[in-house]
Design a protein around this motif. Sequence first.
Motif, PDB file in Angstrom:
ATOM      1  N   LEU A 308       9.446   5.223   5.852  1.00  0.00           N
ATOM      2  CA  LEU A 308       8.614   4.023   5.847  1.00  0.00           C
ATOM      3  C   LEU A 308       8.335   3.547   7.274  1.00  0.00           C
ATOM      4  O   LEU A 308       7.210   3.160   7.617  1.00  0.00           O
ATOM      5  CB  LEU A 308       9.297   2.926   5.039  1.00  0.00           C
ATOM      6  CG  LEU A 308       8.531   1.600   4.928  1.00  0.00           C
ATOM      7  CD1 LEU A 308       7.199   1.813   4.201  1.00  0.00           C
ATOM      8  CD2 LEU A 308       9.378   0.552   4.210  1.00  0.00           C
ATOM      9  N   VAL A 309       9.368   3.579   8.118  1.00  0.00           N
ATOM     10  CA  VAL A 309       9.197   3.179   9.512  1.00  0.00           C
ATOM     11  C   VAL A 309       8.174   4.073  10.201  1.00  0.00           C
ATOM     12  O   VAL A 309       7.301   3.597  10.953  1.00  0.00           O
ATOM     13  CB  VAL A 309      10.556   3.229  10.250  1.00  0.00           C
ATOM     14  CG1 VAL A 309      10.362   3.003  11.750  1.00  0.00           C
ATOM     15  CG2 VAL A 309      11.515   2.188   9.681  1.00  0.00           C
ATOM     16  N   THR A 310       8.261   5.376   9.952  1.00  0.00           N
ATOM     17  CA  THR A 310       7.320   6.316  10.565  1.00  0.00           C
ATOM     18  C   THR A 310       5.892   6.036  10.115  1.00  0.00           C
ATOM     19  O   THR A 310       4.946   6.070  10.916  1.00  0.00           O
ATOM     20  CB  THR A 310       7.706   7.765  10.194  1.00  0.00           C
ATOM     21  OG1 THR A 310       9.059   8.004  10.590  1.00  0.00           O
ATOM     22  CG2 THR A 310       6.803   8.760  10.889  1.00  0.00           C
ATOM     23  N   ILE A 311       5.718   5.742   8.828  1.00  0.00           N
ATOM     24  CA  ILE A 311       4.377   5.449   8.307  1.00  0.00           C
ATOM     25  C   ILE A 311       3.808   4.181   8.947  1.00  0.00           C
ATOM     26  O   ILE A 311       2.641   4.135   9.364  1.00  0.00           O
ATOM     27  CB  ILE A 311       4.431   5.317   6.769  1.00  0.00           C
ATOM     28  CG1 ILE A 311       4.522   6.697   6.127  1.00  0.00           C
ATOM     29  CG2 ILE A 311       3.207   4.583   6.247  1.00  0.00           C
ATOM     30  CD1 ILE A 311       4.580   6.669   4.619  1.00  0.00           C
ATOM     31  N   ILE A 312       4.646   3.150   9.047  1.00  0.00           N
ATOM     32  CA  ILE A 312       4.172   1.879   9.612  1.00  0.00           C
ATOM     33  C   ILE A 312       3.785   2.056  11.083  1.00  0.00           C
ATOM     34  O   ILE A 312       2.713   1.617  11.531  1.00  0.00           O
ATOM     35  CB  ILE A 312       5.245   0.796   9.443  1.00  0.00           C
ATOM     36  CG1 ILE A 312       5.446   0.475   7.953  1.00  0.00           C
ATOM     37  CG2 ILE A 312       4.875  -0.467  10.216  1.00  0.00           C
ATOM     38  CD1 ILE A 312       6.601  -0.464   7.675  1.00  0.00           C
ATOM     39  N   ILE A 313       4.667   2.705  11.859  1.00  0.00           N
ATOM     40  CA  ILE A 313       4.394   2.882  13.291  1.00  0.00           C
ATOM     41  C   ILE A 313       3.166   3.761  13.509  1.00  0.00           C
ATOM     42  O   ILE A 313       2.284   3.437  14.319  1.00  0.00           O
ATOM     43  CB  ILE A 313       5.628   3.485  13.993  1.00  0.00           C
ATOM     44  CG1 ILE A 313       6.784   2.489  13.954  1.00  0.00           C
ATOM     45  CG2 ILE A 313       5.296   3.873  15.427  1.00  0.00           C
ATOM     46  CD1 ILE A 313       8.083   3.032  14.518  1.00  0.00           C
ATOM     47  N   SER A 314       3.098   4.878  12.783  1.00  0.00           N
ATOM     48  CA  SER A 314       1.970   5.796  12.979  1.00  0.00           C
ATOM     49  C   SER A 314       0.655   5.160  12.534  1.00  0.00           C
ATOM     50  O   SER A 314      -0.393   5.385  13.158  1.00  0.00           O
ATOM     51  CB  SER A 314       2.215   7.095  12.211  1.00  0.00           C
ATOM     52  OG  SER A 314       2.347   6.848  10.823  1.00  0.00           O
ATOM     53  N   THR A 315       0.692   4.365  11.472  1.00  0.00           N
ATOM     54  CA  THR A 315      -0.527   3.677  11.037  1.00  0.00           C
ATOM     55  C   THR A 315      -0.990   2.675  12.093  1.00  0.00           C
ATOM     56  O   THR A 315      -2.196   2.560  12.391  1.00  0.00           O
ATOM     57  CB  THR A 315      -0.294   2.960   9.691  1.00  0.00           C
ATOM     58  OG1 THR A 315       0.130   3.910   8.713  1.00  0.00           O
ATOM     59  CG2 THR A 315      -1.568   2.282   9.211  1.00  0.00           C
ATOM     60  N   GLY A 316      -0.019   1.940  12.683  1.00  0.00           N
ATOM     61  CA  GLY A 316      -0.367   0.980  13.731  1.00  0.00           C
ATOM     62  C   GLY A 316      -0.961   1.663  14.952  1.00  0.00           C
ATOM     63  O   GLY A 316      -1.976   1.200  15.513  1.00  0.00           O
ATOM     64  N   ILE A 317      -0.348   2.775  15.371  1.00  0.00           N
ATOM     65  CA  ILE A 317      -0.868   3.510  16.530  1.00  0.00           C
ATOM     66  C   ILE A 317      -2.250   4.074  16.224  1.00  0.00           C
ATOM     67  O   ILE A 317      -3.167   4.000  17.060  1.00  0.00           O
ATOM     68  CB  ILE A 317       0.110   4.635  16.928  1.00  0.00           C
ATOM     69  CG1 ILE A 317       1.429   4.041  17.428  1.00  0.00           C
ATOM     70  CG2 ILE A 317      -0.510   5.534  17.991  1.00  0.00           C
ATOM     71  CD1 ILE A 317       2.497   5.067  17.713  1.00  0.00           C
ATOM     72  N   SER A 318      -2.403   4.635  15.024  1.00  0.00           N
ATOM     73  CA  SER A 318      -3.695   5.225  14.656  1.00  0.00           C
ATOM     74  C   SER A 318      -4.790   4.173  14.630  1.00  0.00           C
ATOM     75  O   SER A 318      -5.921   4.420  15.098  1.00  0.00           O
ATOM     76  CB  SER A 318      -3.583   5.888  13.278  1.00  0.00           C
ATOM     77  OG  SER A 318      -4.840   6.375  12.848  1.00  0.00           O
TER      78      SER A 318
END
Length: 752
Positions: A308-318
Motif C-alpha cells: 500500500l505504501v508503494t502504491i501511494i508513493i508511486s502514485t504521488g510521484i507519477s
Amino acid sequence: MAAEMVLSHRVPHKVLSEADLEEVAQRKPPAKPSLRGCLHKTRCSASTAKSLLFRFLPFLHWLPRYPVKDWLLGDIASGFSVGIMHLPQGLAYALLAGLPPVTGLYSSFYPVFLYFFFGTSRHNSVEVLVLTLDSLPTPCLSPGPFAVISVMIGSLTDSLMPSEKFLESVNINGTNVTMVNEEQRDAARVELVATITVLTGIFQVALGLLQFGFVVTYLSDPLVRGYTTAASVHVLVSQLKNVFGVSLNEHSGPLSLFMTFIEICQKLPGTNVGTLVTAIIAMVAIFIVKELNHKFAAKLPMPIPIELVTIIISTGISYGVNLNAKFGISVVGNIPSGLKPPVVPNVSYFGQVAGNAFAIAVVGYAICISLGKIFALKHGYKVDSNQELIALGLCNFLGGFFQCFAISCSMSRSLVQESTGGNSQVAGVIASLVILVTILKIGELFRDLPKAILAAIIIVNLKGMFKQFNDLRVLWKSNRVDLMVWIVTFVATLMLNLDIGLGASVVFGLLTVIFRTQLPHYSILGRIADTDVYRDVAEYQMAQEVPGVKIFCSSSTLYFANVELYAEALKKKSGINVDRLIEKKKKALKKLKKQQKKAEKEKAKRQKVLPRCRRPLWTPSLPQHAEDRVNGPGVAVIELSGAEDSAPPKPTLRTLGLPQPGFHTIILDFSPVNFVDTVSIKILKNIFRDFHEIEVDVFVASCPVPVLAQLEQGNFFSSAITKHCFFPSVHDAVIHISRERHQASVSTQPRC
C-alpha cells in the motif's frame, strides 16, 4: 506329525471358516434401501426446514453467540490489516486477468462480504473450513483474487476477446492510425468474465449439493503444487511486458507461454528504461520490507503494509512528475467510483466457456481446501468439503452479477489475518468495508498509478510459489512416482497452457494409480516362529514357508485391469507351470480313454467268441518294454479287474505318470482386497479350477466382509467352491489345513 507340531499354537485355537463364523456370529443380512425410508428422510418438517436454513445461512447460528468483548477488537484490527492488503492485490490481479482495475476491487469486496452470510463456520472468513461448534477460536482464511485463478481468466480473455477484435481507425492530425478501442474491449471482457464467474459458481454449488466435494481428491498434493508452480511461471511471463514497458501480441493455446517469451526477447531493444527502473526499485523495496516483516513478525503488532505504501508513493510521484507524458510509463487510467447495479450474465457464452469454468471451479476450490487443511491441521479442526464448496460457489455465483471475477484464497492474506488476531467472520466484513470505502471515495485517486508497480507487486508475491521447486529434492528422496506427477504436471501446464495442462495432469495422475495397481508387489508368505504372523519370505529371514503350503499375497486389490496379472504371478510364484501340467494331463487322459475304448472292444470280441463261457476278466501282464510299445511311454494303464459293474478308479497325476507339485495347498491372502468385479470373480473361479486340476487345494484368508458379499452377489460360490474354503485369517487357514492333513494321514495308517 512334524508339520502339526510346527504349526501348533501355544494357546488352543478354535478354527472357524467363514461359513462357520456366519453361523456362530449370526451375520445380519444386508439392509436393502426402501422407498419408504428414502421418503422418510426427505419429508418436510419444521426441524428439517430449520436445519436447511442454518446449513445455508450459518451466521444465524454463531452470530447471536458472538463474544463482543473478547473478539471484536481483534477482528477489527485483523479486518483492517487484510483490507489494506486487498487494495493493491485487487488492482494487480485485475491487471493479471486482463480486466479494468476496478473489477479487482469489486472482487475483493463482494465475495468477502457474501461469505459472512454463507460461510459455514463462525471461525472462518473464507470458503474452506467447517468447525465443530465447541471448537476453540481459530484464525481465518482470506478470500479474494488469487494469482493462479487470475492468470487462468487472463488466458481465457486473451483467447476469446483478443485486442485485435477491437481495432479501429482513428484520425490523428490528418493521419489514420489503427488503435485498440480499450473501452469496448474492457466492457466485452468484463461481460465475458462475469459470465465465467457465474458459471463457475453454478458448478461449485452443484458439486456441493450433489456431495461431490471429493472430486478435489483427484488433485493430489504433488499435482496441485506442480500446477501452481507452472501457473506462477505463466504469471511471471505475463507481467514482463509491464516490467519492460513493451507491447506484445496476445497469444493463446498450447505453447503460448513460449511464444510470448520469445516475443519479449525480440522486443528487449525497445525497453522503456523508465518503466524498467520503476519496476526494479519497487520490487527491491517490497522484497526487503517483506523479509523484514517475516523476520520480525513476533515483534511487530502488524506487518508493514509495504504494498500500500508503494502504491501511494508511486502514485504521488507519477502525478507530480507526470511520468506518463514525460517518460511514456503506462499508468492504470480511470478508475470509476461507486458501485454498479447487478447485470445478468450473457448465457450465450456458456457453451464456449463451460470447460474453462469447470477447470477454474476445481482449481480454485482445490487451492482453498489445501490451505484449509493446513490451518485445520495446525489448529485441530475438521474440513467439510461439500459445505465449503457450496459457500465458495455462492460467493462466485452472486459476485458474477456484480462484475467480479472468480476468487480463491490467499496464503499471505490468511497468515496476516491469523497473526493480527482475527477470530471470526466479522474480520472479513471489516476488510470488505475497507475496500468499499476505497471503491466509493479513494479508488479514483489511483488513476496515475504506474502499471509497473502492480507488476512488481505480483512478481514479488510469487516468491512463495517458486519455493515449491524445493519439492523436487524432497520427492526425489521420498517418492519417485509423486516426483513424476509433479514434473509432468509442471511441463504439461507450461506447454499446453493452464486449462489443457490441468486436464492432462489429472489424467496422468490417475494413470499412475492404475499402473501401480497393475504392478503391485507379489509375495510368498512364511510364518515367523512361535507367532501367528506371516511375512514375505524374501524380505524376512526368520519367515519360513509352511511345509506343503504356498501362501500368496498381493499388495493391491483385484479388478479387471490387474486380475489376470494376479493369476499369472500366482502360477509363477508357485514354482510350477500349471498350464503346461494341465495340458499334459488332458493329453494323458485322452490317450487313456482311447486305450480303455480299445480294451472294451477287445473284451466285446471275446464275449462274442465265447458267449456262454464264464471266465474271469484278467489280462496277462506284459513286460514293461511290451507295454511301452502298445501304450506309449510315460503313460500308465489302469487294468480292468474284478466284477463287470465296478467303476475304474479316478485317474491321478501319479497314476498318469505325470510330475506332482511340491505342495498340496495354496492360500490366497485377501487382506489388501477391498472390492472385486465380475472379471475378477471369473478369474478367481478359473484359479480354483486350474489348481484343482493338478490336485492342489485352494483356500482364501482374510477376505473382508464387503468383498465376501460381492462374491455372493457375483455367484462365485457353488458346490465346488463354498465358504468353508474361506477363513478369517491366514493362521486359521494354516491350522485347518494341518489338522485335515493330520487326520487324513492317521486314517490311512494300517491297523494292527
